[in-house]
Structure formats: C-alpha cells, structure tokens
Design an enzyme around this catalytic site. Structure first.
Site, PDB file in Angstrom:
ATOM      1  N   LEU A   7      -4.340 -32.168 -28.284  1.00  0.00           N
ATOM      2  CA  LEU A   7      -4.072 -31.021 -29.145  1.00  0.00           C
ATOM      3  C   LEU A   7      -4.533 -31.304 -30.569  1.00  0.00           C
ATOM      4  O   LEU A   7      -4.379 -32.420 -31.076  1.00  0.00           O
ATOM      5  CB  LEU A   7      -2.581 -30.684 -29.140  1.00  0.00           C
ATOM      6  CG  LEU A   7      -1.969 -30.402 -27.750  1.00  0.00           C
ATOM      7  CD1 LEU A   7      -0.493 -30.102 -27.886  1.00  0.00           C
ATOM      8  CD2 LEU A   7      -2.691 -29.238 -27.083  1.00  0.00           C
ATOM      9  N   GLY A  45       1.871 -38.433 -22.953  1.00  0.00           N
ATOM     10  CA  GLY A  45       2.609 -38.906 -24.110  1.00  0.00           C
ATOM     11  C   GLY A  45       2.049 -38.284 -25.383  1.00  0.00           C
ATOM     12  O   GLY A  45       0.847 -38.011 -25.485  1.00  0.00           O
ATOM     13  N   GLY A  46       2.939 -38.084 -26.395  1.00  0.00           N
ATOM     14  CA  GLY A  46       2.477 -37.480 -27.636  1.00  0.00           C
ATOM     15  C   GLY A  46       1.917 -36.092 -27.383  1.00  0.00           C
ATOM     16  O   GLY A  46       2.556 -35.225 -26.791  1.00  0.00           O
ATOM     17  N   ASP A  47       0.688 -35.871 -27.847  1.00  0.00           N
ATOM     18  CA  ASP A  47       0.037 -34.572 -27.649  1.00  0.00           C
ATOM     19  C   ASP A  47      -1.095 -34.662 -26.649  1.00  0.00           C
ATOM     20  O   ASP A  47      -2.036 -33.871 -26.700  1.00  0.00           O
ATOM     21  CB  ASP A  47      -0.483 -34.046 -28.988  1.00  0.00           C
ATOM     22  CG  ASP A  47      -1.486 -35.001 -29.627  1.00  0.00           C
ATOM     23  OD1 ASP A  47      -1.524 -36.176 -29.217  1.00  0.00           O
ATOM     24  OD2 ASP A  47      -2.237 -34.579 -30.520  1.00  0.00           O
ATOM     25  N   GLU A  48      -1.027 -35.626 -25.722  1.00  0.00           N
ATOM     26  CA  GLU A  48      -2.054 -35.800 -24.705  1.00  0.00           C
ATOM     27  C   GLU A  48      -1.558 -35.271 -23.362  1.00  0.00           C
ATOM     28  O   GLU A  48      -0.486 -35.651 -22.889  1.00  0.00           O
ATOM     29  CB  GLU A  48      -2.439 -37.279 -24.576  1.00  0.00           C
ATOM     30  CG  GLU A  48      -3.153 -37.818 -25.810  1.00  0.00           C
ATOM     31  CD  GLU A  48      -3.583 -39.271 -25.611  1.00  0.00           C
ATOM     32  OE1 GLU A  48      -3.077 -39.907 -24.661  1.00  0.00           O
ATOM     33  OE2 GLU A  48      -4.420 -39.758 -26.389  1.00  0.00           O
TER      34      GLU A  48
END
Length: 859
Positions: free
Chosen positions: A481, A521-524
């Site tokens: 993102l 994880g995160g924006d992945e």
C-alpha cells in the site's frame, strides 16, 4: 591471414563465455543450497515441538550440507553466562559436558561472541590467537574451526560452531556463508520452537489444574456421601426417638446404627444417676467382660471422660501413661482373663452444661485403631444419643438441629452443582480456546485474513498438486500500500488499523471466492489466483485491485486516499519451490514502487538479472564493512568574515570502490541497513584522531535518520559518544532537512537527548526543497547548512537573498550559525561574511592542514 586471426579469436571468446557461465552456475548452486537449507530449517521450526529435538535436527541438516560431525550451540544468558544447548564432539564430548561457562567465554566461542562476527580459523590461526592472548586453549586443538554468532537484532545471544580434527577436512567462505545464513534463521526458529514449547507447557499446566480441580470435586463428593450417610444415621436415631417405647430396643437400634459408622463390636453406654454417684449401664456389649448393670464412681476411663467433659481417644500407650500417673485405675471385671484394650474411644452424653453419661467403644487387638476423625464422629453422634435419651427436653432443639443440618447440606449440594457446572463451562471454554488458538495461529488478528503461515501452507500445497494436474496455472500478486506510513503517523494507529481493515474488505470483494487473500504483515498483502487461463487474467485482477484501493475512504470523519503497488509472478514449470514464486512477486512489487504509485509489474528474466546484480553489490558492501574499507574525507570549514579555518566536514569514502559503487554507496548502504554501522566506524576513526585536533576546531559529521528513529541505535550512539576521546563540544552531528521532515515528533524529540550529551547539532541541506523554518524554531540546532544548489543561486536570485536575510535574523535570535554548502564564488563568500556565517570549500585538505597546523598525519 585474416581468417586465421579470426579463428584464433573466436575460441577465446567462447572460453571466456564458458568460464562466465560456470561462475554463474556455481553461484546459482550455492544460492540453491542456502535456500534449501533455510527451507529445511523453516520446516524443522514448524514441525518440531521441543528444543531437545530441534538441535539434533539442525545438526543433521548441517551434515547434509558440509562436514559437521563436531558441532555445538552455546547460548548466552542475560548475565553473560554461556550455556551449552547442544554439543557433539568426537574427542572432547565429556570435556564439553563438564566445561564451565568461563571455558566458553575465554575460548573461540567467547571470541566470536565478543566481536559479534563470524570466524573461519585453521590450526595456525588458532595458535596465533592463543599466543596473542585473544583466547585460551580449551580441550583438543581443532585443525579447522568455523563459528558464527547468533544475533537477535543487535544483541548476540549465542554462538553456533563446527570444527574438524582432520587436516584435509577444512572449511571455506562458501561454508561460512551457508552456516551464517542458517544461524540468522536459527534464531527465529529457536524463538518459534520455544514459543510453541511454552504454549504446550501452558496447556499442560492448565490441564493439570483441571485435574486437580476434578480431584478436589471427587473429594468433596466423597465427603458429601459420608455426610449423607451420617445424615441417614441421624434420621434413624430421630425416628427411634419418636417411635421406640422400649429403651432396650432403642439402645440396640442405636448400636446397630452406630455400627454402620464406626467399629462397634465392643460398645457400652453409661449413665449417671440423679445423685451423680452411680453409673448405670443400660447397654453393655463386650467380648471379654460380662454385662454390667451399675457400679459406683471410680477412676476408670469412663470417669476420666466425665471429669474432663470432652471426648477422648486413648491408645494403649496413653492408657499405660494414665495408669502410671494415677489419673486412671484399671478395672478388671473378669478375674480369669481380660486383656488391656489397645484403642479406646469415649464421648460424653451432654445436654448444655449437664453431662448425662458416656458412650464408649474399644478394641482389644491391633486389627483396628480409632482415629481423630472417628473421635469427632462419635462426639457428634453422642450428642444426638443424649438428645434421644432426653426426648422431652430436646424435641424442639433436635428439630432445629435437623433443619440447620438440612440447610447446610442443601447449600453444600448447591455449591457442588455450581462447581460441576463451572467445570463443564471451563471444558467448553477450553474447546473454544483451542479453536480460537488455531484460528489466531493461521489468521491475521486485525483483518481476519489468512496470515503468512496459512498462505505459505496453501501455496506449498498448490505446488504439491502440480504433479497431479499438468494444466496447473496460477499467479501470485504481491501488494504494497502507498502512503500507509504517512497515514499511520499523521492520523494515528487507530485510523491506520481501520484503513487496513477497509483495504482487506476491498481486496476480498475484488477477487473470486476460491482465491486466497492474505496479509503478510504491515501494509503487505498477497493474493493467490487459482485456475487462471492467461497472464492477462492476473493483469485484469491487478487493475481492478488498484482501482478499488485508490478510491477515497471515509474513516471516522477522515477522508483517506491511498494506492497500491502490485508485483505479479505467474507460475512456470521451472519453479521448484513456493518461496521462489513469492520472492519473484516481491521483486516485481518493488519494481512497481520504483516506477510510481498505482502500478503493477509482471516479473521477467531481466528483473532476475537485476536482483542478482543488486545482491552482488550488497555482498561487496557487507564485505567492505567487515574489512573496514572506509575512512573519512575532509572538507575545510572557513569563517567567511576572517577566512580562518575553524574546522572540517567529514564525509564517507570507500577506499576500494569504483566510481559507480562510490556514487551508489549511500543508497545501497541505507537499503541494506549498513549505514549506521559505517557511520559508527567513521565516528570511531575520528575519535582515535582526537589528539591531532587544535583547540576549538569543530568536526561536522552528517548522520542517517536511523539513529533518531531506533532507540537501540540511539543508545549505541550515546555509548560511543561517552567513550569518545574527542571533546563532544567540538563534534557537530548533522541530519538533512528531508530526513527530519519524514520523522515523527516523537522521533525528532531525540535531538534534545543528543543535545544534552554535549554535542552540537546541525540542520544539513536546508532549503533543498521546502525550507522548513519550523524545524529551526522547535529544535536546538547550532548550525544550519544551506543546500549547495541554494548557495550557488544566491548571487542571481533576489528571492533567495531575501530568504538568507530572514535566516540571518532568525540565526541571531535562535543563536545558530549559517554555513554555505558551496562557496567557491566571491559573491557567496561576501554574503556569508555579511551574515556572520561560514562556508565549506573544496580546497584540498593537505593545504588547509598546512595553513592551520591541524591534522599533520592526515595531510
């Protein structure tokens, strides 16, 4: 003649290409070997449940790749103590078993742990380290030794080592690279196995608690059964009190009821007469003594209970002691043969403070010994027998007593039922907890999508089916993102979470039901598209996803706009492992991000070549860091008004790098996460030259923003500054304007912490883009270094000269100095002199040193 020359040149070209292909093939084999070992290590961490099974599995894995018959792993506790977790040695097995922690700390193991670097050592190197005092010899000297540190972040938590006692069984750099990669992933695998082991231990402990609770419940059930039996006996006595008119039959029924509760083969009831001088025996049953009717008071056990007014349990030893003390006299009613009782139990028949008599039980052999519990029971029953004897006086009391007893039993029964219900609820909750644990282990807690573990399992399963279905065709989309960090930092983590949830919903709506959407994880995010016909199908899905994500989102009154960069990797027959497909999709995603936002890129062979080139450059940079191939390059700092030398600016120089590597040094080092290590090395080198500085001369050094955004790195920098021989007030640490604008307010607050240490701060490359005056007001900068392009444009730009005047006024109020990044022109030097500032010059260091007398050895 020309043909002969041409024919001699062509084979040479072929041989050159052949050597190059062999070199590439060797590199591919090494990469394949390392990837295979890491995949096996990941499978070990996922399948093994206990640490005692994990280390032998790692040992076996290493033996499959290289000579590792002698292998051990030693971990470091919080207090610095070395603890051997696993060892296998053909010579020093027992020595390693009995070795104290100091033996590991002073040997090669401690040497690697202190340095935090891998060590490849032969016999000569081992003896050299011993002679230099770096280590102490422990056990048999190895012919070859290879050890790597186990690191969790920046902290060394242990050492993994292999060794050989044979001269022809050595190790090389490829073995070092292999075990280094395995060591990196071993730490993660250890944490996973230990977490799983801790979870299973917690489950076992909880199961044991449930067992203990169940045992307690069973004990309470037995007590309840005993209470019910006692209650039944009391009911019978109560019925006898109301129904029996013949006292003899009443006493026989009482004895029968008492026999159900206690050992009552020898039992009698003695009652005091009205005067209290005689004992009557309305019931007397004894296997050795004849039935007694009455007798005067004496000093027997019956009178002993009446005098004390309490129930008594007397053993044979206690009876002898009572006789010897004169408290009791033995009464023999059968002169022929009457043995001494071995256990005697008696309780007063008492109503209020009035003692009516005594009920007693006794045994003449060791087949039964009365207990304290039976004493309590007899004492309890004796009260009801006394009540039965005095029925007229105790009818109401007996009724109340039964009501109270029924109430207590009812309350206890209700508690037992509630406890049983609670246990059943706990069992149900445990089942739900197990289901929840399984769901949480395979799904993302925030979005509810499949997590990395579930996605990799599905992807590997899809690879396992490819042999069954020759028409297998699927694609992997790797999504990152855009602007997520900015959204998270500006609007807060709560809005960031809502943003991820909304993106997850849109991703699911944009694909088919049988396609798998997961969050790594995160924006992945990743999407596994199954059963596609052509690559264009994956492209259409990617376009649909980009269009869906780029639509504005309204999150609790905040309108958020974002985008997505997507990398696509389509399955090909030459893929052998699932990780290869994921790796290529990830690489394509980074390629898409480099082109700009809201794009997708399909992975191809040219991208693979670029990845290998980037990997080679990163390895060269890591090798340069290990070999300390960096040194400071100095630029003089001149006071514009007096033209005196006041200090230097230290920049980074890679000694053995070509022009391309030198130009890409900052980007590659930052991307590889090596820039803090290089800057710390540079700071140490400058500190070692502190004796060569003149008093008052300053040294300017630009740092990366990682020191402000990472507390561990900031602590390391603080420690280095405390240990530095260079006076801190002569050291100027700088950060670029562009880097500081990307940091949060919390991270920028660390500038105050650096200021408190005593160093000076500078804002570098100011006015390169925005000229953020707010930074100058909010943070304690001592110097502001103008951007080079800004400095060069001062003579010909009226607006920038006006900005310089504003900065001059602000410098006077905020007490900082202006520095021109480039001032070779006289006009720029005059402007900086009017502003009372300084400028950097490209004058050679050797000339400047000769003029000022500084840095004679560097010159």
């Amino acid at each position: 003649m020309k043909d002969q020359k041409l024919s001699s040149v062509i084979p040479a070209v072929w041989h050159s290409q052949l050597r190059r292909m062999r070199t590439l093939l060797s590199g591919y084999k090494r990469a394949y070997t390392i990837q295979g070992a890491l995949l096996n290590l990941s499978e070990l961490a996922s399948g093994i449940k206990e640490m005692r099974e994990f280390y032998p599995a790692i040992h076996q894995l290493l033996n499959q790749q290289l000579r590792a018959d002698n292998f051990y792993v030693a971990l470091i506790d919080q207090d610095g103590t070395f603890r051997p977790e696993y060892f296998a040695d053909e010579k020093d097995q027992q020595i390693l078993l009995d070795a104290p922690s100091e033996a590991f700390a002073s040997g090669l193991t401690g040497y690697v742990a202190r340095r935090g670097k891998a060590l490849l050592c032969d016999e000569a190197g081992f003896h050299r380290l011993v002679q230099e005092g770096q280590i102490q010899a422990q056990g048999s000297a190895p012919m070859h030794w290879l050890g790597v540190p186990l690191c969790r972040g920046e902290r060394v938590i242990g050492v993994m080592a292999i060794q050989s006692y044979q001269a022809d069984a050595g190790y090389n750099e490829h073995d070092l690279a292999l075990i280094s990669h395995i060591a990196i992933h071993t730490v993660t695998a250890i944490d996973r196995v230990r977490s799983r082991e801790l979870l299973e231990q917690t489950v076992r402990e909880r199961t044991q608690q449930l067992r203990n609770t169940n045992d307690s419940l069973q004990h309470e059930i037995r007590e309840r059964s005993h209470a019910e039996m006692l209650q039944a006996a009391l009911y019978k006595i109560s019925e006898l009190t109301a129904a029996s008119s013949d006292m003899s039959s009443f006493y026989r029924e009482v004895h029968s009821i008492l026999s159900e509760l206690l050992q009552a083969d020898n039992c009698y009831i003695a009652l005091l007469d009205k005067d209290g001088q005689q004992l009557n025996f309305p019931f007397y049953l004894d296997q050795y003594s004849p039935t007694q009717k009455q007798r005067p008071l004496q000093r027997g056990l019956t009178e002993y209970v009446i005098r004390s007014g309490e129930a008594r349990l007397v053993t044979q030893v206690q009876l002898q002691q009572l006789i010897q003390s004169g408290e009791v006299e033995r009464q023999v009613s059968n002169p022929g043969y009457q043995p001494m009782c071995t256990s005697w139990l008696g309780a007063p028949l008492q109503i209020g403070n009035q003692i009516l008599g005594v009920i007693a039980l006794q045994c003449y052999d060791n087949s039964h010994q009365y207990s304290e519990q039976e004493l309590v029971l007899l004492k309890f029953v004796s009260q009801h027998i006394a009540v039965a004897i005095s029925r007229k006086l105790t009818t109401e009391q007996q009724k109340q007593h039964h009501e109270d007893l029924e109430k207590r039993i009812f309350e206890r029964t209700r508690e037992l039922r509630q406890t049983n219900l609670f246990l059943r609820l706990q069992v149900e909750e445990r089942k739900k907890a197990e289901e929840q644990l399984f769901f949480e282990a395979n799904h993302d807690a925030l979005t509810g999508l499949a997590n990395r573990q579930m996605f990799l399992m599905q992807l590997k399963q899809r690879f396992s089916y490819r042999n069954r279905d020759s028409a297998t065709n699927f694609a992997l989309l790797f999504i990152d993102l855009d602007r997520f960090k900015l959204i998270n930092d500006t609007l807060g983590h709560h809005i960031g979470d809502l943003f991820l949830i909304e993106v997850s919903r849109r991703l699911q709506q944009a694909v088919r039901e049988h396609d798998l959407v997961a969050r790594l994880g995160g924006d992945e995010f990743v999407i596994l598209l199954g059963k596609i016909q052509h690559e264009v199908d994956a492209e259409e899905v990617a376009e649909r996803l980009i269009e869906s994500v780029r639509q504005p989102m309204n999150l609790e009154g905040n309108q958020v706009c974002s985008g997505a960069s997507i990398g696509i990797a389509c399955y090909q027959n030459w893929y052998q492992h699932a990780d290869e497909l994921l790796r290529d999709a990830d690489a394509a995603m980074y390629q898409a991000k480099s082109f700009g936002r809201n794009r997708f890129v399909i992975f191809n062979d040219s991208m693979r070549s670029q990845m290998l080139q980037e990997l080679g450059q990163e390895q060269a940079l890591q090798q340069a860091v290990q070999q300390r191939q960096f040194q400071p390059q100095l630029r003089p700092l001149i006071a514009a008004e007096s033209t005196d030398l006041v200090g230097y600016q230290a920049s980074l120089s890679w000694l053995q790098a070509d022009a391309t590597q030198q130009q890409e040094l900052s980007r590659q080092a930052t991307q590889a996460g090596l820039m803090p290590d290089i800057e710390l090395m540079l700071l140490q080198q400058l500190s070692s030259m502190s004796s060569q500085w003149e008093q008052g001369a300053v040294l300017c050094l630009s740092l990366s923003p990682a020191w402000l955004s990472n507390h561990l790195l900031l602590d390391k920098l603080t420690q280095q500054l405390h240990q530095s021989a260079l006076p801190l007030h002569q050291l100027v640490l700088g950060f670029t304007e562009a880097d500081l604008l990307r940091l949060s307010a919390t991270q920028l607050a660390n500038l105050h912490q650096l200021k408190r240490l005593g160093v000076r701060l500078s804002l570098d490359q100011f006015a390169a883009e925005v000229a953020a005056l707010g930074l100058l007001v909010q943070y304690p900068f001592d110097f502001v270094v103008l951007d080079t392009a800004f400095s060069r444009s001062l003579p010909r730009s009226e607006s920038r000269r006006q900005l310089l005047q504003v900065l001059q006024q602000l410098a006077q109020s905020r007490q900082f100095k202006l520095i021109a990044g480039h001032a070779e022109q006289k006009e720029i030097q005059q402007l900086m002199a009017q502003a009372g500032g300084y400028y950097f010059t490209e004058q050679p260091v050797a000339v400047a040193v000769q003029q000022s007398g500084l840095f004679q050895q560097l010159a």
